[in-house]
Design a protein around this motif. Structure first.
Motif, mmCIF file in Angstrom:
data_model
loop_
_atom_site.group_PDB
_atom_site.id
_atom_site.type_symbol
_atom_site.label_atom_id
_atom_site.label_comp_id
_atom_site.label_asym_id
_atom_site.label_seq_id
_atom_site.Cartn_x
_atom_site.Cartn_y
_atom_site.Cartn_z
ATOM 1 N N ALA A 192 0.848 -1.193 -0.018
ATOM 2 C CA ALA A 192 0.042 0.045 0.013
ATOM 3 C C ALA A 192 1.145 1.196 0.055
ATOM 4 N N TYR A 193 1.004 1.971 -0.989
ATOM 5 C CA TYR A 193 1.841 3.194 -1.344
ATOM 6 C C TYR A 193 1.400 4.001 -0.076
ATOM 7 N N ILE A 194 0.207 4.443 0.228
ATOM 8 C CA ILE A 194 -0.131 5.536 1.155
ATOM 9 C C ILE A 194 0.393 5.286 2.433
ATOM 10 N N VAL A 195 0.817 4.047 2.731
ATOM 11 C CA VAL A 195 1.458 3.782 4.184
ATOM 12 C C VAL A 195 2.642 4.555 4.294
ATOM 13 N N GLY A 196 3.472 4.987 3.159
ATOM 14 C CA GLY A 196 4.639 5.576 3.372
ATOM 15 C C GLY A 196 4.133 7.146 4.059
ATOM 16 N N GLU A 197 3.116 7.669 3.866
ATOM 17 C CA GLU A 197 2.630 8.758 4.508
ATOM 18 C C GLU A 197 2.579 8.334 6.184
ATOM 19 N N MET A 222 -4.888 4.126 6.510
ATOM 20 C CA MET A 222 -5.523 5.719 6.102
ATOM 21 C C MET A 222 -4.838 6.695 6.757
ATOM 22 N N PRO A 223 -4.565 7.706 6.247
ATOM 23 C CA PRO A 223 -4.056 9.107 6.946
ATOM 24 C C PRO A 223 -4.682 9.495 8.111
ATOM 25 N N CYS A 254 -6.441 5.795 -0.974
ATOM 26 C CA CYS A 254 -6.882 4.709 0.043
ATOM 27 C C CYS A 254 -8.522 5.029 0.374
ATOM 28 N N GLY A 255 -9.296 5.998 -0.323
ATOM 29 C CA GLY A 255 -10.653 6.121 -0.273
ATOM 30 C C GLY A 255 -11.194 7.039 0.843
ATOM 31 N N THR A 261 -7.592 19.720 -0.782
ATOM 32 C CA THR A 261 -9.036 19.547 -0.382
ATOM 33 C C THR A 261 -9.059 18.207 0.279
ATOM 34 N N THR A 262 -7.896 17.578 0.592
ATOM 35 C CA THR A 262 -7.615 16.407 1.097
ATOM 36 C C THR A 262 -6.871 16.285 2.171
ATOM 37 N N ILE A 263 -6.767 15.254 2.928
ATOM 38 C CA ILE A 263 -5.923 14.920 4.368
ATOM 39 C C ILE A 263 -4.693 14.812 3.933
#
Lengths: 207, 484
Positions: free
Chosen positions: B183-188, B202-203, B361-362, B426-428
């Motif tokens: 999951a790429y987003i997990v690098g955040e 999810m962030p 991540c949605g 406009t996103t987290i």
């Protein structure tokens, strides 16, 4: 077989003990289940839920977020071809199309003999070696279509032996001897500054 | 040091060049990942140097080195460390080894080739800040890196470098190898913490969830990138003053850059930070040796897939965060993707956008819906099913994810000036806004390539597209004859 076997149960319990909160072990335990069965079975998730003290639904919730976890049986070898930007400009998509033809399945599919699952994946961090792929997360670099066919043939005939079956990641596990363990710090119990910091900095500001 | 002119069997990708070797000093050795080699080449000397000083002193040294975070945001590590609230315990360290930004290929090398250096850097951070436990989060797909780190940790525990009473002192800390699952987003960093807690990655919203204040298990947590920590042993051993002799005043030290795509010699290069220009790196004999035979540079991505694109006019910018930001992009994670004149701008744009659509991540609507629509519209343009309104529609979707003028490089031929980085959002987290980068970059520069793919008439006749029942309802709502 989908609950942890006796050996893996011991491994699972040692993993859980390393975390201050048991739920943190969830992803490593899902990997362990996948290592045991080649995929993550529902019974395995129920077993993990028991072990870490959450509901099975929470385990499913986590499991379904991560694309490495397969909830149904896949091929013995999962072949992940990168088509992201660095590979794209050096023939990644062409390699994928060749693989689809050569294996006779579209990306996402599994060959009838159950040996190969083909996937079209995002960047796998070998961008200077494009086009590249992973077989069960083992790298192959700068592949031509001939290299691909040779790889498949090697796996099919058993000539290539350094790729474990799907689900096995690191073949070496972290081991911590009891007398070397510093001690897991539960978030709600450790309310004091660590000794080495307190000793040097009476205020414990640590900055 | 074993000479290594190009790819070795053990370190594909790394190219050895003259100059300081702060984090790649052992890469030329075939056994660089073993404890024996590490100890024989000054390993754990930085930790010993740290343990001879007070934790506060160690923190000061790192702050004075002005070590910038190497994960993408480029924030000074020593300053980030100072954000831990005093007297709130325990504090944790999370090492971000979830390297997944397209084009980025450096942390994997550091983990595979010199795992002890990363362990040593992590220990120095724990000592300085009083961090009671360290979690080394390695990307799930990196099986070899996981094996090397597991082996290194087992060796280091047995030798007394990690665990209880490290090197006979009262400093004790466990380092736990943890690994992700794709999951790429997990690098955040906040998503990384969620993932480490066993949740969907999810962030979290910042504020209030700045990890240094409210991180893992709600406790102060330092999240540092692998390359950032790998610099610490050298800094502690040689001092901030020596470190700052390399690189520029604002970006000291060295940095790993991965150059991929259409260059003659792609590779991961350790170069002085903030000094070299893109032109030297891409065309220099010591480095990438220019564009592959017979072709010209069309565009390049200067800092990973999230970065707006650069073009030949930007080649003389130094590899330094500030000027790159002012010119409309970012240095990001040190990933430079070079594309020559054979590259289809629309196809390249779609592929990068598809990545963000798949990896969203949605959690936030503008990103979840927006990236999907961006991909859909781009795909139909590429498939010859686009309408001319689609080009502006793409820009409009982008404007909903990232309002206002989006960062973009100057285009002097068209009289367009640069819009500086970063974008608004406009996103987290920045994932959604990142998907806008390839779209604005490609359309602003290569609009004619998009137009050339659009062969269908401009609009579909509305009457044909509306169901009769709907027309009747609309007519009723608008009064007689008010609607067609």
């Amino acid at each position: 077989m989908s609950r942890f076997n006796a050996d893996n149960l011991i491994v699972a319990e040692s993993i859980i003990r390393r975390y201050p909160v048991a739920k943190s072990a969830l992803i490593p335990l899902l990997h362990l289940a996948q290592e045991q069965d080649g995929y993550v079975a529902d019974d395995a998730m129920a077993h993990i839920a028991e072990l870490v003290g959450v509901t099975p639904a929470e385990v499913v919730g986590t499991c379904t977020f991560y694309e490495m976890f397969k909830r149904h049986p896949v091929g013995t070898y999962v072949v992940n071809i990168c088509t992201n930007i660095s590979c794209l400009v050096l023939g990644g998509e062409e390699l994928l199309h060749h693989a689809e033809k050569s294996l006779g399945v579209r990306a996402g599919g599994t060959t009838d003999d159950g040996l190969f699952t083909l996937e079209d994946v995002e960047c796998i961090a070998a961008c200077t070696e494009a086009p590249c792929l992973q077989v069960n997360y083992r790298y192959r670099y700068r592949l031509t279509t001939d290299d691909f066919d040779e790889l498949i043939d090697g796996l099919r005939t058993g000539r290539i032996t350094d790729v474990p079956h799907h689900g096995v990641l690191a073949r070496i596990r972290q081991q911590i001897a009891d007398d070397r363990l510093a001690g897991v710090v539960a978030p709600e119990l450790a309310t004091e500054a660590p000794v080495w910091l307190a000793a040097s900095d009476a205020g414990g500001a640590g900055s | 040091m074993t000479p290594n002119t190009h790819h070795t069997a053990n370190t594909p990708g790394w190219v050895d060049v003259d100059g300081p070797h702060i984090v790649t000093s052992r890469f030329g050795f075939d056994d660089s990942f073993t404890l024996a080699r590490f100890e024989a080449t000054g390993g754990y000397a930085g930790l010993r140097a740290a343990l001879d000083r007070t934790p506060a002193d160690v923190h000061t040294e790192v702050r004075e080195a002005s070590l910038l975070g190497r994960g993408g945001a480029g924030f000074p590590a020593g300053v980030k460390w100072g954000f831990c609230p005093p007297a709130v315990w325990p504090r944790y360290l999370v090492v971000n080894g979830d390297e997944s930004e397209p084009g980025t290929y450096k942390d994997r090398l550091l983990m595979q080739r010199d795992p002890h250096q990363l362990i040593e850097g992590s220990l120095i951070a724990c000592y300085a800040l009083g961090l009671s436990q360290c979690f080394l989060y390695v990307r799930g797909e990196m099986a070899l890196a996981q094996e090397r780190i597991a082996t290194a940790l087992n060796e280091a525990y047995a030798a007394g470098y990690v665990g209880k009473n490290i090197l006979g002192t009262d400093f004790s800390v466990d380092i736990i190898l943890h690994w992700g699952a794709g999951a790429y987003i997990v690098g955040e960093e906040t998503a990384l913490i969620e993932s480490l807690e066993g949740n969907r990655g999810m962030p979290r919203l910042k504020p209030p969830f700045f990890p240094a204040a409210i991180g893992l298990y709600g406790k102060p947590t330092i999240v540092n990138n692998v390359e950032t920590l790998a610099n610490l042993p050298w800094i502690l051993l040689n001092g901030a003053t020596e470190y700052k002799k390399f690189g520029s005043d604002t970006s000291p030290g060295t940095r790993l850059f991965a150059v991929s795509g259409h260059v003659a010699r792609p590779g991961v290069y350790e170069i002085e930070h903030g000094v070299t220009t893109f032109r030297e790196l891409i065309y220099g004999e010591r480095f990438c040796q220019g564009i592959r035979d017979g072709h010209e540079l069309k565009m390049f991505i200067p800092g990973g897939a999230s970065a707006p694109w650069f073009f030949p006019e930007q080649l003389d910018l130094p590899l330094e965060a500030k000027p790159v930001g002012a010119a409309g992009s970012m240095l990001g994670s040190g990933a430079i993707v070079v594309m020559d004149d054979t590259t289809d701008a629309v196809r390249a744009c779609l592929r990068v956008v598809r990545f963000f659509a798949r990896e969203s991540c949605g959690k936030c609507t503008p990103c979840r819906e927006g990236t999907t629509w961006e991909e859909t519209v781009l795909r139909r343009i590429l498939d010859g099913k686009g309408r001319s309104a689609d080009i502006d529609m793409l820009l409009d979707i982008g404007d909903n994810i990232s309002p206002g003028p989006y960062p973009v490089a100057a285009n002097e031929a068209e009289g367009q000036t640069a819009v500086p980085f970063p974008p608004r959002q406009t996103t987290i987290c920045p994932l959604g806004p990142s998907s806008v980068a390839p779209i604005t970059s490609a359309i602003r520069r290569f609009r004619s390539e998009f137009e050339a793919k659009i062969v269908l008439p401009e609009t579909i006749p509305v009457a044909a597209a509306v169901h009769p029942a709907t027309s009747e309802l609309a007519a009723a709502a608008h009064g007689e004859g008010g609607h067609r």
